[in-house]
Write a protein that holds these residues in place. Structure first.
Motif, PDB file in Angstrom:
ATOM      1  N   UNK A  53      -6.864  84.507 -51.713  1.00  0.00           N
ATOM      2  CA  UNK A  53      -5.658  83.727 -51.470  1.00  0.00           C
ATOM      3  C   UNK A  53      -4.806  84.183 -50.314  1.00  0.00           C
ATOM      4  N   UNK A  54      -5.303  85.123 -49.501  1.00  0.00           N
ATOM      5  CA  UNK A  54      -4.567  85.608 -48.336  1.00  0.00           C
ATOM      6  C   UNK A  54      -5.432  85.499 -47.089  1.00  0.00           C
ATOM      7  N   UNK A  55      -4.794  85.137 -45.974  1.00  0.00           N
ATOM      8  CA  UNK A  55      -5.407  85.258 -44.656  1.00  0.00           C
ATOM      9  C   UNK A  55      -4.955  86.597 -44.100  1.00  0.00           C
ATOM     10  N   UNK A  56      -5.895  87.389 -43.585  1.00  0.00           N
ATOM     11  CA  UNK A  56      -5.595  88.766 -43.205  1.00  0.00           C
ATOM     12  C   UNK A  56      -5.955  89.008 -41.748  1.00  0.00           C
ATOM     13  N   UNK A  57      -5.117  89.802 -41.081  1.00  0.00           N
ATOM     14  CA  UNK A  57      -5.389  90.154 -39.693  1.00  0.00           C
ATOM     15  C   UNK A  57      -4.632  91.426 -39.341  1.00  0.00           C
ATOM     16  N   UNK A  58      -5.050  92.068 -38.261  1.00  0.00           N
ATOM     17  CA  UNK A  58      -4.352  93.250 -37.765  1.00  0.00           C
ATOM     18  C   UNK A  58      -3.350  92.840 -36.693  1.00  0.00           C
ATOM     19  N   UNK A  59      -2.167  93.447 -36.750  1.00  0.00           N
ATOM     20  CA  UNK A  59      -1.126  93.185 -35.763  1.00  0.00           C
ATOM     21  C   UNK A  59      -0.474  94.503 -35.384  1.00  0.00           C
ATOM     22  N   UNK A  60       0.437  94.450 -34.438  1.00  0.00           N
ATOM     23  CA  UNK A  60       1.173  95.639 -34.038  1.00  0.00           C
ATOM     24  C   UNK A  60       2.107  96.147 -35.112  1.00  0.00           C
ATOM     25  N   UNK A  61       2.358  95.330 -36.146  1.00  0.00           N
ATOM     26  CA  UNK A  61       3.138  95.776 -37.294  1.00  0.00           C
ATOM     27  C   UNK A  61       2.241  96.238 -38.424  1.00  0.00           C
ATOM     28  N   UNK A  62       0.956  96.417 -38.110  1.00  0.00           N
ATOM     29  CA  UNK A  62       0.000  96.808 -39.128  1.00  0.00           C
ATOM     30  C   UNK A  62      -0.697  95.582 -39.690  1.00  0.00           C
ATOM     31  N   UNK A  63      -1.556  95.773 -40.693  1.00  0.00           N
ATOM     32  CA  UNK A  63      -2.249  94.647 -41.310  1.00  0.00           C
ATOM     33  C   UNK A  63      -1.253  93.627 -41.868  1.00  0.00           C
ATOM     34  N   UNK A  64      -1.542  92.361 -41.645  1.00  0.00           N
ATOM     35  CA  UNK A  64      -0.651  91.290 -42.112  1.00  0.00           C
ATOM     36  C   UNK A  64      -1.390  90.391 -43.080  1.00  0.00           C
ATOM     37  N   UNK A  65      -0.662  89.951 -44.117  1.00  0.00           N
ATOM     38  CA  UNK A  65      -1.160  88.939 -45.044  1.00  0.00           C
ATOM     39  C   UNK A  65      -0.303  87.692 -44.857  1.00  0.00           C
ATOM     40  N   UNK A  66      -0.922  86.557 -44.744  1.00  0.00           N
ATOM     41  CA  UNK A  66      -0.131  85.351 -44.579  1.00  0.00           C
ATOM     42  C   UNK A  66      -0.821  84.162 -45.206  1.00  0.00           C
TER      43      UNK A  66
END
Length: 513
Positions: free
Chosen positions: A348-361
Motif C-alpha cells: 500500500x505504499x509507493x517507495x523511493x529514495x530522496x535527499x530526506x531519506x526513504x520516502x513513502x507516499x
C-alpha cells in the motif's frame, strides 16, 4: 456515476498531464518523476514545535486559501506530522461549492486509495496473530473450492502479491463485467456477502496478465480483504475498527456505505465531480465506491485522526497496533518495481529514495475528492493534504501545498534539486564521517568522537568506550555484546546509527551539536 479509487505519484513544483485509464477510472496525473528528486537541504532545522501550532495553523490556513483560489477548489485541509504526533493542521474553504458552509478540521474526508496501506496494516495484525501468513495463497484460504470456482493460476496467488499488485488480476471488477460492477452500487447485502459475490464473479476467470508483474489492481485488494475476513472469522470492517482504528484512537475513521450515508445529517462535506466540478451529495449512490471495495478505498477520516496513523508510521515502532518489529518492517518492504524508474511498491505504499531519506507516499481519489500523503521517516516529517474535489486541478493543488509545507517546516524556503542518492563506496568512508551526536531517547545520547585516530563513544551518564571496526560502517564494543551500525549517504556525515544488542535494533538519529 460509477467511481473507482486511483492514485499517483506527483512530482514537486511541476505541471501535470492527463493519462488515459481504463473504464470507470478517473483521469489522473501520470506517475512520472523527474530524473532528479526535489529535496530539502538536509542541514535545515527540525520541524516547529507544537507550541508554535497557532501561528503555524494560521499561516497554513492562509496558504490553503491562496491555493484553493488559484486552482478553483471548494476546500482544502492539511496536516504536518512527526513521530510524536500532529505538529499543525488547518483548513480553508467550503463544504459545498457556492455555499458559505465553511469546512472544519472535524470533517471526514475520503482518502481513496490511501486506504490500501491501512488494509495492509490489518493484514500484518492477522499475520502476527497466526490467522494468515504473507505467503498464504487464495487456494489455502478456500481449500474446498474447485478449479471451476478458482482458476488454478489464481489459487496460487499469495496475500503479499495481492497487496503489492502482482496477482495477475485485472484492475477492476468492471474489467470482468461492467454490468456486475454497476450492480455492486446497490449494496443489497452486507459488505462481507458482497465480497463473496465478487469472488464468485472474478476468481473463476484466468489472470489478465502474468503473475509477478506490477499492474495496479483495486480488485486485488478486494480479494485480499475477503481472505482476511475469512481467515479471522469476522468482517473486514469490524477487524479494521478493532485492530487499527481503535489502538490509534482514530475515532472519526470509518468505511462509507449507503446505509451509513443515509444516516448523515448536515453539515455535510460534499464531493465535487472530476468532470466539471459539480457538487455531489454524499448521501447519494455514486458519491463513493461500493462496499465491495472497502479495502481498496472507502475510508473517510478527519485530517487530525489521519495524522495519528501517519505519526505511527513515522515512529517506526510496532505498538500500539503491532508487537513485532519484523512484521511492522514488512509493511515498508519494497516488493515490486513500480512504473517509475527507481520507485518500488509494497503493502500500500509507493517507495523511493530522496535527499530526506526513504520516502513513502500514496494518493487516492474516488473521482470526487483527492488525498495525498508523503512520509519521510529518517527526517521525522510527514505531510497530508486533502480536498473535496476530484477535478484535475486538485492534483496540482495538493502537490503545491505539500511542496510549500516541506519547504516551510523543514526550514528551507527553497527546494533544491539534487541527484538521486547512491550508496557510498565503503572504501571512501573515513571515521571522521561518523563523528557526531545521535539521540536514541530524550536522556540517551551517543556522543561519537575521534581521539588520536580511535573512535570513542560516550553515552549519557555512562563512561566513554572505544569501538572497533568490523567494516567502515559497523563498529563493535569489546567486552560488551553490542554493535553500532552507522547510516550514511553518498556524501556528508552519518545521519543515524543503529544499536544492535540483545537481538534488538534501535535507531538513533543525528542531532545538532
Amino acid at each position: 456515476m460509477t467511481v473507482s479509487p486511483q492514485f499517483c505519484i506527483p512530482y514537486f513544483m511541476s505541471l501535470f498531464r492527463n493519462a488515459s485509464l481504463p473504464e470507470f477510472f478517473m483521469k489522473s496525473i501520470p506517475v512520472i518523476l523527474r530524473s532528479v528528486v526535489i529535496v530539502l537541504l538536509l542541514s535545515a532545522p527540525s520541524i516547529c514545535l507544537r507550541s508554535d501550532a497557532d501561528d503555524s495553523s494560521r499561516e497554513m490556513a492562509a496558504k490553503l486559501a491562496e491555493i484553493s483560489r488559484k486552482h478553483d477548489l471548494p476546500a482544502m485541509v492539511a496536516a504536518v506530522v512527526n513521530s510524536e504526533g500532529l505538529v499543525t493542521s488547518a483548513c480553508s474553504g467550503n463544504r459545498k461549492r457556492g455555499t458559505a458552509d465553511e469546512v472544519e478540521l472535524s470533517d471526514r474526508f475520503p482518502i481513496g486509495s490511501n486506504t490500501k496501506s491501512m488494509t495492509a496494516t490489518l493484514a500484518a495484525v492477522l499475520v502476527e496473530s497466526g490467522k494468515i501468513n504473507w505467503n498464504t495463497t487464495v487456494g489455502n484460504v478456500w481449500p474446498k473450492a474447485s478449479d471451476k470456482d478458482i482458476h488454478p493460476k489464481l489459487a496460487a496467488v499469495t496475500l503479499d502479491e495481492l497487496l503489492s499488485h502482482q496477482s495477475g488480476l485485472p484492475a477492476n471488477i468492471s474489467d470482468v463485467s461492467a454490468q456486475a460492477w454497476a450492480s455492486f452500487f446497490d449494496e443489497k447485502q452486507s459488505p462481507a456477502l458482497e465480497r463473496r459475490r465478487m469472488l464468485k464473479l472474478v476468481l473463476s476467470n484466468p489472470p489478465s496478465h502474468a503473475r509477478g508483474k506490477f499492474v495496479y489492481s483495486n480488485l486485488g485488494y478486494a480479494v485480499a480483504s475477503a481472505m482476511l475476513e475469512t481467515s479471522a472469522g469476522e468482517s473486514f470492517e469490524s477487524l479494521m475498527r478493532k485492530h487499527v482504528f481503535g489502538p490509534l484512537e482514530m475515532q472519526s475513521a470509518d468505511f462509507r456505505s449507503m446505509e451509513s450515508a443515509k444516516q448523515l445529517q448536515p453539515p455535510l462535506l460534499w464531493g465535487h465531480q472530476a468532470d466539471g466540478g459539480k457538487p455531489l451529495d454524499p448521501r447519494n449512490a455514486g458519491s463513493e465506491n461500493p462496499t465491495v471495495y472497502a479495502a481498496a478505498g472507502t475510508i473517510h477520516v478527519s485530517i487530525e485522526d489521519y495524522a495519528k496513523y501517519a505519526a505511527w508510521q513515522l515512529a517506526g515502532k510496532p505498538a500500539p497496533v503491532l508487537r513485532s518489529k519484523d512484521v511492522f518492517d514488512h509493511l515498508h518492504k519494497p516488493q515490486a518495481d513500480y512504473t517509475t524508474a527507481g520507485a518500488k511498491y509494497g503493502s500500500g505504499w509507493i517507495m523511493m529514495n530522496t535527499g530526506l531519506g526513504p520516502a513513502f507516499n500514496h494518493a487516492g481519489s474516488n473521482t470526487n475528492t483527492f488525498a495525498l500523503i508523503w512520509l519521510f521517516p529518517e527526517s521525522d516529517f510527514g505531510v497530508i493534504v486533502c480536498t473535496n474535489s476530484g477535478q484535475e486541478q486538485a492534483f496540482a493543488a495538493c502537490d503545491e501545498m505539500v511542496s510549500h509545507l516541506m519547504a516551510q517546516h523543514a526550514g528551507s524556503n527553497n527546494l533544491q534539486p539534487q541527484p538521486a542518492l547512491v550508496a557510498p563506496a565503503l572504501g571512501e568512508i573515513g571515521p571522521e564521517r561518523l563523528v557526531g551526536r545521535y539521540q536514541l531517547a530524550p536522556n540517551f545520547v551517543f556522543d561519537v568522537t575521534l581521539r588520536d585516530g580511535h573512535v570513542m563513544v560516550g553515552i549519557t551518564n555512562q563512561p566513554t568506550q572505544e569501538v572497533f571496526a568490523d567494516s567502515p560502517t559497523r563498529w563493535s564494543y569489546r567486552g560488551v555484546d553490542a554493535k553500532l551500525e552507522f547510516h550514511l549517504r553518498a556524501k556528508g556525515p552519518a545521519y543515524a546509527l543503529t544499536l544492535h544488542q540483545n537481538g534488538a535494533a534501535q535507531k538513533a538519529k543525528r542531532i545538532r551539536d
